[in-house]
Design a protein around this motif. Structure first.
Motif, short mmCIF file in Angstrom:
data_model
loop_
_atom_site.label_atom_id
_atom_site.label_comp_id
_atom_site.label_asym_id
_atom_site.label_seq_id
_atom_site.Cartn_x
_atom_site.Cartn_y
_atom_site.Cartn_z
N SER A 130 0.96 -1.16 0.09
CA SER A 130 -0.03 -0.05 -0.13
C SER A 130 0.76 1.06 -0.10
N CYS A 131 0.48 2.21 -0.76
CA CYS A 131 1.30 3.27 -1.19
C CYS A 131 0.37 4.54 -0.94
N SER A 132 0.58 5.45 0.17
CA SER A 132 -0.22 6.48 0.29
C SER A 132 0.66 7.82 0.99
N VAL A 133 0.13 9.09 0.82
CA VAL A 133 0.45 10.23 1.23
C VAL A 133 -0.17 10.80 2.32
N TRP A 134 0.12 11.05 3.47
CA TRP A 134 -0.62 11.49 4.60
C TRP A 134 -0.17 12.92 4.93
N PHE A 135 -1.32 13.71 5.00
CA PHE A 135 -1.11 15.15 5.52
C PHE A 135 -1.44 15.18 7.05
N MET A 136 -0.19 15.28 7.80
CA MET A 136 -0.32 15.24 9.20
C MET A 136 -0.50 16.42 9.92
N ASN A 137 -1.24 16.50 10.99
CA ASN A 137 -1.65 17.74 11.63
C ASN A 137 -0.86 17.61 13.02
#
Length: 173
Positions: A130-137
């Motif tokens: 699985s490949c993903s881009v997470w925008f983290m707070n």
């Protein structure tokens, strides 16, 4: 030992223990089990599985992903896992929001200033890559995630994988 370091070490140990029980599980569920944040779990993944880049790279990362074609956008909270298929469109900033509108089911307003970093996550998930881009707070949670799509045979779309891998390298510099 400094109490903040002790607390950090304790969170890492709990995250590692929970991850050992379900190494390919849902990060948010692993974090909840360990009473840590998803960021704590990402930080203990094997080397290279979660590559963090500064939030200052937002514009370049977003712009690149608008060329990926149809992706899977996920918003995962305690109350809902919302999955939307569509293409990312260019965004614009106004009134304190990053606004996305266009010819896609993905639209809305994002508090871009709450993003502290962007994680490129490449790991196993239920037996598949699985490949993903997470925008983290700053709370250690994903504001939203952009996943490389799968084809009808459940294989990752190769062109998107290549773009994910190239962007992960480019964004880190």
């Amino acid at each position: 030992m400094d109490t903040s370091l002790q607390s950090t070490n304790d969170r890492a140990e709990r995250a590692l223990a929970a991850l050992a029980e379900k190494p390919e599980g849902v990060i948010e569920q692993i974090a909840a089990q360990a009473d840590v944040s998803p960021a704590d779990v990402l930080s203990v993944l094997p080397a290279g599985a979660a590559v963090l880049v500064p939030a200052a790279r937002w514009d370049a990362v977003w712009k690149d992903m608008t060329g990926w074609g149809e992706i899977l956008l996920i918003v995962h909270t305690d109350d809902i896992v919302l999955e939307v298929n569509g293409a990312l469109v260019d965004g614009s900033e106004g009134h304190g929001w990053f606004n996305i509108h266009g010819d896609s089911p993905i639209g809305g307003h994002i508090r871009k200033d709450r993003c502290v970093n962007i994680a490129f996550v490449d790991r196993g998930f239920h037996g598949r890559r699985s490949c993903s881009v997470w925008f983290m707070n700053g709370d250690g949670k994903a504001m939203f995630k952009v996943f490389v799509r799968r084809d009808k045979d459940r294989a990752l779309i190769e062109d998107q994988v290549l773009r994910f891998e190239a962007l992960r390298v480019a964004a880190a510099f």
